[in-house]
Design an enzyme around this catalytic site. Sequence first.
Site, PDB file in Angstrom:
ATOM      1  N   TYR A   1      -0.247   2.061  -3.045  1.00  0.00           N
ATOM      2  CA  TYR A   1      -0.760   0.902  -2.307  1.00  0.00           C
ATOM      3  C   TYR A   1      -1.423   1.315  -0.993  1.00  0.00           C
ATOM      4  CZ  TYR A   1       2.431  -1.550  -5.507  1.00  0.00           C
ATOM      5  OH  TYR A   1       3.097  -2.013  -6.618  1.00  0.00           O
TER       6      TYR A   1
ATOM      7  N   LYS B   1       7.465   4.149  -5.277  1.00  0.00           N
ATOM      8  CA  LYS B   1       7.121   4.581  -6.634  1.00  0.00           C
ATOM      9  C   LYS B   1       6.414   5.929  -6.621  1.00  0.00           C
ATOM     10  CE  LYS B   1       6.324  -0.263  -7.860  1.00  0.00           C
ATOM     11  NZ  LYS B   1       6.121  -0.767  -6.476  1.00  0.00           N
TER      12      LYS B   1
ATOM     13  N   HIS C   1       5.924   5.067 -11.306  1.00  0.00           N
ATOM     14  CA  HIS C   1       5.018   3.914 -11.240  1.00  0.00           C
ATOM     15  C   HIS C   1       4.437   3.551 -12.599  1.00  0.00           C
ATOM     16  CE1 HIS C   1       2.211   1.705  -8.217  1.00  0.00           C
ATOM     17  NE2 HIS C   1       2.388   0.982  -9.312  1.00  0.00           N
TER      18      HIS C   1
ATOM     19  N   ASP D   1       8.969  -4.156  -1.931  1.00  0.00           N
ATOM     20  CA  ASP D   1       8.493  -3.351  -3.051  1.00  0.00           C
ATOM     21  C   ASP D   1       7.237  -2.612  -2.618  1.00  0.00           C
ATOM     22  OD1 ASP D   1       8.444  -2.621  -5.967  1.00  0.00           O
ATOM     23  OD2 ASP D   1       6.489  -3.605  -5.779  1.00  0.00           O
TER      24      ASP D   1
END
Length: 317
Positions: A50, A79, A112, A45
């Site tokens: 990130y 995302k 997201h 994921d």
Amino acid sequence: MSCEFIELSTGAKMPAIGLGTSQVQGEELRQMVKWAVDTGYRLFDCAAAYKNEDMIGDILKEIVDNGTLNREDLFVSSKLPANRHRPEVIRDACLQSMKALKVDYLDLYLIHVPMAVHHDAKWPPFTPDTQFEDIDYVDVWKGMEKLYKEGLCKAIGLSNFSRRQVQRVLDIASVPVAVLQTECHPYFTRVETLSFCKSNKIAFMAHSPLGSPGGRPWRGQGKSIDIINDPIIIEIARKHNRTPAQVILKYHVQRGAVAIPKSSSRDRLKENITVFDFALTTEDMKNVEALNKDYKLGNHSCSDHPNFPYKGPSDYQ
């Protein structure tokens, strides 16, 4: 280590346990992903937010190039960032994640969050100074559908949306909402949301499935609360000769959800995916579910955004 799968509405199979990759960087990230692959993880994921997709991509490419796994063995999810909701940049955002992850398609691409922020805003996190944009997530979904139809994504879905927001998307969707990823754990069980997803053939993916082992504060609590040490969880774990984390993850999987725990410990990675060789009793499941407090993690500094998902009590269920 074998892992069970959830079949998506597209017909694709998604592993029931995956690896969360947020807030991990550098050598810790590299070692975590390699250990995860060795342990049997196949769902990764990821997210542009990130800021580590490039390194994850390097590792996964190396694993495929050396013949350890085929690309088809992996389930790679990413995302769409909150600052890329404008229709003209959605495709570029997807391509940037694909390039970073070194893949020619994504198995799953999610919006997201339903809240758009200005294209030049530094996100995450949301802060009191974050400049919002009033972009309807329904229009963002239409851009996501183009990615699916082009073959860039094998499935598309939503992340951190409320049920009412998901329903708005369903009302106009020409491509199925394959997945809803949302916070879920024994103190935030999302019973109504899970039922809603099942009735609409949407796979339910639990992020933060163990709560806040790292000590993040809870909404309205001003402190961290450790679900792992809840006496009910510990009692069930002792009964089954399992760890509290295994009990919680089994709870997710047994109710038909996908869970994406995160750990950079080799032993915990193995522990977290070793949940398919035992079952919780009906009483166990009820006792875990009874722990619900509607406690939510996360940053609520974006609560003034017109598309903030948690507007009322029903949004927490």
